[in-house]
Design a protein around this motif. Structure first.
Motif, PDB file in Angstrom:
ATOM      1  N   LEU A 195     -19.222 -16.317  25.047  1.00 11.99           N
ATOM      2  CA  LEU A 195     -19.876 -15.932  23.800  1.00 11.99           C
ATOM      3  C   LEU A 195     -20.785 -17.042  23.286  1.00 11.99           C
ATOM      4  O   LEU A 195     -21.850 -16.771  22.727  1.00 11.99           O
ATOM      5  N   THR A 239     -19.153 -12.424  12.460  1.00 12.17           N
ATOM      6  CA  THR A 239     -18.959 -12.623  13.901  1.00 12.17           C
ATOM      7  C   THR A 239     -17.484 -12.486  14.254  1.00 12.17           C
ATOM      8  O   THR A 239     -17.128 -11.798  15.220  1.00 12.17           O
ATOM      9  N   LEU A 270     -24.988  -7.404  20.351  1.00  8.18           N
ATOM     10  CA  LEU A 270     -23.981  -8.119  19.570  1.00  8.18           C
ATOM     11  C   LEU A 270     -24.567  -8.602  18.249  1.00  8.18           C
ATOM     12  O   LEU A 270     -23.948  -8.454  17.189  1.00  8.18           O
ATOM     13  N   ASN A 271     -25.767  -9.153  18.278  1.00  5.34           N
ATOM     14  CA  ASN A 271     -26.415  -9.596  17.036  1.00  5.34           C
ATOM     15  C   ASN A 271     -26.679  -8.415  16.105  1.00  5.34           C
ATOM     16  O   ASN A 271     -26.565  -8.543  14.881  1.00  5.34           O
ATOM     17  N   LEU A 302     -23.874 -16.586  25.206  1.00  3.45           N
ATOM     18  CA  LEU A 302     -24.534 -15.354  24.814  1.00  3.45           C
ATOM     19  C   LEU A 302     -25.233 -15.490  23.461  1.00  3.45           C
ATOM     20  O   LEU A 302     -26.332 -14.979  23.257  1.00  3.45           O
ATOM     21  N   LEU A 303     -24.598 -16.200  22.541  1.00  3.08           N
ATOM     22  CA  LEU A 303     -25.107 -16.331  21.171  1.00  3.08           C
ATOM     23  C   LEU A 303     -25.611 -17.736  20.881  1.00  3.08           C
ATOM     24  O   LEU A 303     -25.540 -18.213  19.749  1.00  3.08           O
ATOM     25  N   GLN A 304     -26.154 -18.393  21.892  1.00  2.46           N
ATOM     26  CA  GLN A 304     -26.532 -19.798  21.760  1.00  2.46           C
ATOM     27  C   GLN A 304     -27.586 -20.070  20.693  1.00  2.46           C
ATOM     28  O   GLN A 304     -27.652 -21.159  20.152  1.00  2.46           O
ATOM     29  N   TYR A 336     -22.004  -1.858  23.305  1.00  2.00           N
ATOM     30  CA  TYR A 336     -21.801  -3.274  23.625  1.00  2.00           C
ATOM     31  C   TYR A 336     -20.597  -3.462  24.550  1.00  2.00           C
ATOM     32  O   TYR A 336     -20.643  -4.270  25.477  1.00  2.00           O
ATOM     33  N   ASP A 338     -27.773 -18.442  17.764  1.00  2.93           N
ATOM     34  CA  ASP A 338     -27.281 -17.892  16.502  1.00  2.93           C
ATOM     35  C   ASP A 338     -26.361 -18.913  15.839  1.00  2.93           C
ATOM     36  O   ASP A 338     -25.191 -19.041  16.193  1.00  2.93           O
ATOM     37  N   SER A 376     -25.068  -8.309  26.438  1.00  6.66           N
ATOM     38  CA  SER A 376     -26.256  -8.070  25.628  1.00  6.66           C
ATOM     39  C   SER A 376     -26.163  -8.789  24.280  1.00  6.66           C
ATOM     40  O   SER A 376     -25.477  -8.328  23.367  1.00  6.66           O
ATOM     41  N   SER A 377     -26.883  -9.897  24.168  1.00  5.09           N
ATOM     42  CA  SER A 377     -26.868 -10.641  22.903  1.00  5.09           C
ATOM     43  C   SER A 377     -27.541  -9.838  21.798  1.00  5.09           C
ATOM     44  O   SER A 377     -27.143  -9.910  20.634  1.00  5.09           O
ATOM     45  N   SER A 378     -28.552  -9.030  22.132  1.00  6.91           N
ATOM     46  CA  SER A 378     -29.241  -8.252  21.099  1.00  6.91           C
ATOM     47  C   SER A 378     -28.312  -7.200  20.493  1.00  6.91           C
ATOM     48  O   SER A 378     -28.335  -6.974  19.280  1.00  6.91           O
TER      49      SER A 378
END
Length: 145
Positions: free
Chosen positions: A13, A120, A96-97, A16-18, A86, A20, A92-94
């Motif tokens: 994660l 989150t 999740l965001n 994936l969310l680096q 998801y 954010d 898919s980071s998009s």
């Protein structure tokens, strides 16, 4: 239910969310609490709001928050569908965001003071336990029709 993420899941994660920052804060908190989502939620809540004792029985703040927004999450086909999508495509980071952003908006409508980091944790909890488990108690009673 006390959901927990493994260190491998947290690392995935983080990648994936680096980009954010709030999510990275949430993931760092998760690491500090050995992947325990409820303890991480409580720590972030305390940091933001200043208290974690609402004396409403034996439910955690996370469970109380979920109770407040469950109907909205489960009744919103778009949000529920995005969560299901998801889970089929966890890279898919998009997606999740998008889920995290939608949760912040839903919570704001209900007057729940959550930011991106807290959202989150809530989203990861929902994904971990499964949207169907979360929404089990909000399904219409077929006998009532």
């Amino acid at each position: 239910m006390n959901a927990q993420l493994t260190s491998v899941e947290i690392q995935e994660l983080q990648q994936l969310l680096q980009n954010d920052t709030p999510a990275q804060h949430a993931l760092t908190t998760l690491q500090q609490h050995n992947g325990n989502l409820e303890a991480s939620f409580d720590a972030l809540w305390q940091e933001k709001v200043g208290t974690t004792d609402y004396s409403r029985g034996k439910k955690s703040i996370l469970q109380l928050t979920l109770d407040e927004i469950r109907a909205e999450i489960c009744g919103d086909d778009g949000l529920r569908g995005t969560i299901k999508e998801y889970t089929k495509n966890p890279g898919s980071s998009s997606l999740l965001n998008s889920i995290i952003g939608s949760l912040v908006a839903v919570a704001a409508v209900h007057g729940i003071p959550i930011d991106g980091a807290i959202a989150t944790i809530v989203v990861l909890y929902i994904i971990k336990i499964g949207i169907n488990v979360l929404c089990k108690y909000t399904e219409p009673d077929s006998e009532a029709k």
